[in-house]
Structures are given as C-alpha cells and as structure tokens.
Write a protein that holds these residues in place. Sequence first.
Motif, short mmCIF file in Angstrom:
data_model
loop_
_atom_site.label_atom_id
_atom_site.label_comp_id
_atom_site.label_asym_id
_atom_site.label_seq_id
_atom_site.Cartn_x
_atom_site.Cartn_y
_atom_site.Cartn_z
N GLN A 112 43.51 42.85 28.01
CA GLN A 112 43.25 41.73 28.93
C GLN A 112 42.07 42.04 29.86
OE1 GLN A 112 46.76 40.02 30.73
NE2 GLN A 112 47.95 40.24 28.84
N TYR A 113 40.95 42.21 29.21
CA TYR A 113 39.69 42.41 29.94
C TYR A 113 38.54 42.04 29.00
CZ TYR A 113 39.92 46.82 27.33
OH TYR A 113 40.06 47.75 26.33
N ASN A 145 36.01 37.39 37.58
CA ASN A 145 36.14 38.69 38.23
C ASN A 145 34.82 39.46 38.10
OD1 ASN A 145 37.34 40.78 39.62
ND2 ASN A 145 38.43 41.63 37.86
N LYS A 162 38.38 43.06 34.24
CA LYS A 162 39.79 42.68 34.02
C LYS A 162 40.03 41.20 34.29
CE LYS A 162 41.53 47.28 35.17
NZ LYS A 162 42.37 48.06 36.09
N VAL A 164 42.20 38.79 35.95
CA VAL A 164 43.15 38.80 37.08
C VAL A 164 43.16 37.42 37.73
CG1 VAL A 164 42.93 41.27 37.60
CG2 VAL A 164 41.32 39.66 38.63
N ASP A 165 44.19 37.18 38.53
CA ASP A 165 44.26 35.89 39.22
C ASP A 165 43.34 35.90 40.44
OD1 ASP A 165 45.57 37.27 41.27
OD2 ASP A 165 47.57 36.62 40.66
N HIS A 169 45.29 40.09 41.11
CA HIS A 169 46.45 40.69 40.45
C HIS A 169 46.50 40.27 38.98
CE1 HIS A 169 47.85 41.86 44.38
NE2 HIS A 169 47.92 40.58 44.79
N PRO A 170 46.93 41.19 38.11
CA PRO A 170 47.08 40.83 36.69
C PRO A 170 48.14 39.73 36.54
CG PRO A 170 47.20 43.22 37.01
CD PRO A 170 47.25 42.59 38.36
N ASP A 171 47.91 38.85 35.62
CA ASP A 171 48.87 37.76 35.37
C ASP A 171 48.94 37.54 33.85
OD1 ASP A 171 50.27 35.42 35.05
OD2 ASP A 171 49.26 34.36 36.69
N ASP A 172 50.04 37.95 33.27
CA ASP A 172 50.18 37.85 31.81
C ASP A 172 50.08 36.41 31.30
OD1 ASP A 172 50.39 40.56 31.50
OD2 ASP A 172 52.58 40.59 31.60
#
Length: 191
Positions: A112-113, A145, A162, A164-165, A169-172
């Motif tokens: 996820q990047y 990002n 990455k 991220v929201d 923060h990471p958000d699957d």
Amino acid sequence: MQRRGHTLRLTAVSALVVLALTGFSTGRHGHGHSHSGGGGGCSSSSQDHDSSSSVGKTGSGHYHDYDDDYYGDDTGGSTSGSGGGTYDTPTPTPSLKAAKAKLVSCATEKAQYATIEVTNPNAVEGDFTVRVEFDDKQGTAVADNTTTVTVPADGTARAEVKLVDSYGHPDDGLIFEVHHCKANPVAEPAG
C-alpha cells in the motif's frame, strides 16, 4: 685689611673647590674601581658602559630581530589561522535544481504505497520531496502524501510514498478506492 679678607675668601673658595673635586674624583674612582678594579677606572668604566651599552643595543637588536622573526611567524600563523577561518566559513552551496520524478508503480492491496523514481540533475547530493496523489476511477483524489528522498549527485533513487488518510494514518479501506496514482513530475529540494 680689605685685601687680606679678599685673600681669605679666595682660600675658602679654593678649599671648597678642592673638596668638591676630590669628592667627585673619589666617587668616580670608586665607581670605576667597582667596574674595572684599577686606576683610570673612570675612563675604563665609561668605555665599559659604552661597550656594554653597545652590546646591549646589539643584543637588543638581535633580540628585536628574533622578536620580529617570532612575530613574523606569529603573523604567518595568524594568516594561516585566517586561512583556517576562511576554511571554517562554509562556501555558500549553490541552490539545487528540482529533480524529476516518475511513477514506477501504484499502491496495491499487498503493497500500500506508490514507488517513485527520482533523478537528481545536480552535481551534488540532495534531498527532494516527492508527492503522489491516489485517485479513484473518476480521477478524484482519494488521498495524497509526500515523502523525502536523498538522491546522489547526477544519480537516481527510489522512494515509497505510503497510502494514508488525511491524518497520516494507514487505512486498509482506502486501497479499494484507489484506481490509479499520479506522481508530481517535479520533486523540489527539501528544506
């Protein structure tokens, strides 16, 4: 009577002159004796003083020369120090040109990047900021990002940005909305 008084006065004056001369001569002789230890010491003593004075001047001259040499060395050291000062003062770094960035791969469910390759056109190493926008099918940004990457002089480096929201923060759940990525083609120098 007047003549006799005149003679007495002359005798008294003569006696005073003799005493004065004798005292002066004795003082000079004593002074001479302490220096040369013999008669005619005054003259000899005077020569000693001149000689001593001359030696003193010469010695002083040599010392002064030494001092000048030392001072010269010190000045040299000072110049060297000054050179060191110039060395300590950093040469202004020329401003870095922006680097080029291109997308290598977009974010996936497993990774996820987004991977970006950055090319540094400068003759010195630099830090650059890369930006990626993660878009849905309609081309609307789901997230974006940035990250900073160090790139060697006239070289390339890869960076991972990455997904991220908006809070970082990471958000699957975001990955299911991402259809494609856009990398800003210009990576500005960081800082």
